[in-house]
Design an enzyme around this catalytic site. Sequence first.
Site, PDB file in Angstrom:
ATOM      1  CG  ASP A   6     -10.123  39.590 -18.766  1.00 41.09           C
ATOM      2  OD1 ASP A   6     -11.000  39.098 -19.464  1.00 41.09           O
ATOM      3  OD2 ASP A   6     -10.222  39.774 -17.537  1.00 41.09           O
ATOM      4  CG  ASP A  56     -15.127  38.514 -15.596  1.00 40.41           C
ATOM      5  OD1 ASP A  56     -15.903  38.600 -16.561  1.00 40.41           O
ATOM      6  OD2 ASP A  56     -14.151  39.259 -15.430  1.00 40.41           O
ATOM      7  CB  ILE A 100      -0.928   0.002   1.237  1.00 39.48           C
ATOM      8  CG1 ILE A 100      -1.849  -1.220   1.169  1.00 39.48           C
ATOM      9  CG2 ILE A 100      -1.730   1.294   1.320  1.00 39.48           C
ATOM     10  CD1 ILE A 100      -2.590  -1.507   2.445  1.00 39.48           C
ATOM     11  CG  ASP A 106      10.803   2.066  -0.028  1.00 39.00           C
ATOM     12  OD1 ASP A 106      12.022   1.863  -0.134  1.00 39.00           O
ATOM     13  OD2 ASP A 106       9.927   1.198  -0.202  1.00 39.00           O
ATOM     14  CD  GLU A 141       9.500  -2.830   0.410  1.00 39.93           C
ATOM     15  OE1 GLU A 141       8.350  -2.887   0.877  1.00 39.93           O
ATOM     16  OE2 GLU A 141      10.155  -1.766   0.364  1.00 39.93           O
ATOM     17  CG  ASP A 197     -11.250  42.306 -14.504  1.00 39.98           C
ATOM     18  OD1 ASP A 197     -12.346  41.985 -14.997  1.00 39.98           O
ATOM     19  OD2 ASP A 197     -10.433  43.032 -15.081  1.00 39.98           O
TER      20      ASP A 197
HETATM   21  P1  ATP Z   1     -10.913  43.202 -21.443  1.00 38.46           P
HETATM   22  O1  ATP Z   1     -10.407  43.767 -20.175  1.00 38.46           O
HETATM   23  O2  ATP Z   1     -11.773  42.032 -21.223  1.00 38.46           O
HETATM   24  O3  ATP Z   1      -9.872  43.084 -22.464  1.00 38.46           O
HETATM   25  P2  ATP Z   1     -12.171  45.594 -21.703  1.00 38.46           P
HETATM   26  O4  ATP Z   1     -12.026  45.702 -20.254  1.00 38.46           O
HETATM   27  O5  ATP Z   1     -11.337  46.447 -22.548  1.00 38.46           O
HETATM   28  O6  ATP Z   1     -11.938  44.151 -22.119  1.00 38.46           O
HETATM   29  P3  ATP Z   1     -14.674  46.695 -21.302  1.00 38.46           P
HETATM   30  O7  ATP Z   1     -14.061  47.367 -20.150  1.00 38.46           O
HETATM   31  O8  ATP Z   1     -15.876  45.872 -21.110  1.00 38.46           O
HETATM   32  O9  ATP Z   1     -13.666  45.798 -22.061  1.00 38.46           O
HETATM   33  O10 ATP Z   1     -14.945  47.835 -22.365  1.00 38.46           O
HETATM   34  C1  ATP Z   1     -15.693  47.605 -23.541  1.00 38.46           C
HETATM   35  C2  ATP Z   1     -15.899  48.906 -24.255  1.00 38.46           C
HETATM   36  O11 ATP Z   1     -16.624  49.789 -23.409  1.00 38.46           O
HETATM   37  C3  ATP Z   1     -14.599  49.639 -24.576  1.00 38.46           C
HETATM   38  O12 ATP Z   1     -14.127  49.282 -25.860  1.00 38.46           O
HETATM   39  C4  ATP Z   1     -15.008  51.088 -24.533  1.00 38.46           C
HETATM   40  O13 ATP Z   1     -15.497  51.508 -25.783  1.00 38.46           O
HETATM   41  C5  ATP Z   1     -16.149  51.115 -23.546  1.00 38.46           C
HETATM   42  N1  ATP Z   1     -15.709  51.580 -22.228  1.00 38.46           N
HETATM   43  C6  ATP Z   1     -14.701  51.106 -21.504  1.00 38.46           C
HETATM   44  N2  ATP Z   1     -14.600  51.749 -20.331  1.00 38.46           N
HETATM   45  C7  ATP Z   1     -15.574  52.673 -20.315  1.00 38.46           C
HETATM   46  C8  ATP Z   1     -16.013  53.662 -19.376  1.00 38.46           C
HETATM   47  N3  ATP Z   1     -15.427  53.827 -18.209  1.00 38.46           N
HETATM   48  N4  ATP Z   1     -17.068  54.420 -19.700  1.00 38.46           N
HETATM   49  C9  ATP Z   1     -17.698  54.260 -20.868  1.00 38.46           C
HETATM   50  N5  ATP Z   1     -17.342  53.371 -21.783  1.00 38.46           N
HETATM   51  C10 ATP Z   1     -16.296  52.571 -21.539  1.00 38.46           C
END
Ligand code: ATP
Length: 833
Positions: free
Chosen positions: A243, A569, A199, A663, A634, A565
């Site tokens: 991401d 997610d 064992i 062992d 053994e 993040d």
């Molecule tokens: P990942 O991190 O997954 O690569 P991401 O974080 O860039 O993707 P999101 O943050 O979801 O993706 O953003 C998607 C889109 O939303 C961006 O391409 C942008 O046009 C718009 N966006 C991002 N941040 C903001 C914000 N603070 N306010 C308004 N629009 C935003």
Amino acid sequence: MGAILLANAAIGTIQERKAEKVVDKLNQFQPPVCKAIRQGQHVELNAVELVPGDIVSLEAGDRVPADIRLINSWNMRANESTLTGESLPVEKNESSLPEDCALSERTNMLFMGTDVCGGKGIGIVVQTGMSTEMGHLMSLLKQQEKEVTPLQEKVTSISKKFVKGALIVGGIVFAIGMLRGIPFPQMISTSITLAASAIPEGLPVTITIALSAGIFRMAKKNALIRKLSSLETLGRTTVICTDKTGTLTKNEMTVKALSTADRAWTVTGDGYEPTGALEELAPEAAAAAAGLKNVGSYENPSAHPDLTRLLQICLLCNNSKLEQQEGQWMTKGDPTEGALLTLAAKNGLWLNDMTHWHRGHEIPFDSKTAKMSVVCKDVQAERECYLFSKGAVETILRHCNRYQKNGEILPLSEEQKQHIIQQNEKFSAAALRVLAFAYRPLDESIDNESIDDERELIYVGMTGMMDPPKPEVEQNIQEAFALGLKPVMITGDHPITAIAIAKQLGIYSDARSVVTGHELDRLSDEELSQIVDQVSIFARVTPEHKLRIVTALQKGGQIVAMTGDGVNDTPAIKQANVGIAMGRTGTEVTKETADMVLTEDHFGTILEGVKEGRTIIGNIRKALGCLLTGNLAEIIVTSVAVMVGLPIPLVPIQILLMNLLTDALPAMVLAVNPGQKTKQQKRTDFIDKDLYQKVITRGVLLGLGSLGLFAASLAVGTPMPIAQSVAFATLVAGQLIQTFSWRQEGSEETVRDWTKDRFLIGALCVSWLALLGALYIPPLAGFFHTASLPLKYWIPILGVAGSVSLLSKPILALISKKQAISALPANQTYAAA
Ligand code: ATP
């Protein structure tokens, strides 16, 4: 014997407890933090530092750190399933409620341990720790269920196999011994010891030690492993879904270009430092949608009405701050928004210049909607009221029916829309993250809280920001491919931006490998499963899509590691074989769900985890091989001796000494070996046919060699205790010498490498001393039923022990050649033979 087995089991339990403590300790490195307001200052506090009366601000993704009475909120929703069992998010607001409300109806309260899944709010702490509703519930919960991991399942199944085999062999040896007339007490103790020796009781301890050692090594490489078995799973991973922003790229945004309806500018300067300028492009270049070729500034940009409006939206539709710390400009909050503040500052506009603006109702940014809006009122002179919006170009355009050109408001024609879309594509193709800006004047008298939709907006312009790839990531991606891993980029950004970045990093291969969120929506789960293996970029996806992507990959037999993040997610992270949370940007909920938390959000750390996982699998494999070879040898010595009518070569106490010390110790040292840093290890399983073949070949050679020496010693008239000691010494020496062969497995280490391994040398020294002590120290020799071996016996002992690995090599080569031939199609077998 029982005592030794108990001691062995106790060591196992102690080691496992220690490992659990290690994991607990590592987990303690990331206590939930929350944003509180103390003495008018915004401070980040550890949840355990909160006291009743503290003011706390919360937003989507935060875990509620105490029981909190809301005093202000915007579209706030909380998931209280852990507390109330209600799976749907509940609306939360500050309104007062009747006194005797059920827990689930207390909508003005946020409860500790629940999650904010939308909107934001501010509240006052009313209860903390065990005085909270969750604390009360916890005190009622006595036991926590432990889930069985795949690794544990495998170990249990191997152990079960060996226990069964051991019982069968023990039974057979007992029956044959009895038939041969060996006294019952001798046979019963021999058979039981034989069964016990078969064992691999050192296996759980060895695996725990291997994993704990790996967890320590990973902690030094900026990754906290929250589940002991996750590293092993990471070693078997085939796809890494990552991401883009922050993991592959720096998440340091700088606006590099902007355009309004008929003009375009490039922006100089890097990072968040507000030094740089807007330089206008020639009208024809601007008309060609921001070709980005600078021809020099020819007009004061701040005088331009469209640009002024755009910068105003940048400042007001923004929740971040621009700060100088130790001479370095940085942003507090969302880096995308930080870049917009820097852009405004480069043009002489600061948030402090906006004090006459009152910010009201906010529709927060959500990666699902890809936009954010805020109601703002100018409390000065004109008392104007507006809805300011920013977001992904397609999203904002969908809500616009007009656009602003040189201060004039015009209907948004299809032609103008196409022009804007083209501009967006040009920016995206230059690997820029694009945000569009729009607004709508509001009637000051309307209750701005009731505004929950952005419609009939006036398009103003767009910005393109650069988020450069992290310098080492390109090399990491190549290494991932070399390790047989497929990196998949999952981003909320525009597909053209994603492709441009993926090209720079070497992820992109051809157009077929890109799928957008819209396309995903149109695919059924079956259709997605069919194409998912060819896709290496998912763009404009929402966190909800991630779950479908992971599930589809897993359906196709892939082992998936997934980064995340945001709170949304979490389902995908949970579903993935290894869920990875970002330590810096990740929400508390995500970190608590994940198997691994990256303290430095870097793709390279995931690869380190994969390599570490593979080293651990390799170590467990070596340790297992080493343990099983010794056990098999053994068994062979005792059972064959009984079967062929020889006296029993090993005394039970000798078998137990071997199992416990000679062992187990080398096996444990093999388990903690950090592995070679330079070599890219291949994916292997910790037990397979190949390993069994090696174990059987080496075990049989060592067992028969030891038995042969025992028989030969008896044949030349050697006294029984010396012959037994020869068999015992051959087994131990053989086991110790073959430790090197096991260590050498799958690596290209030289003699110099292992001589530097102090653990290995130490363990081998202890084992050799134990063997020599058991033979030559009289009280120990009496206890272990051995005799002092004259020097002449050591020549055949070391000869047999040393030749096991050498002889096993040609035998194993022959076996694999035969297997290769038998695997060939019938018509090729003859030629190959
Ligand atoms: P990942 O991190 O997954 O690569 P991401 O974080 O860039 O993707 P999101 O943050 O979801 O993706 O953003 C998607 C889109 O939303 C961006 O391409 C942008 O046009 C718009 N966006 C991002 N941040 C903001 C914000 N603070 N306010 C308004 N629009 C935003």
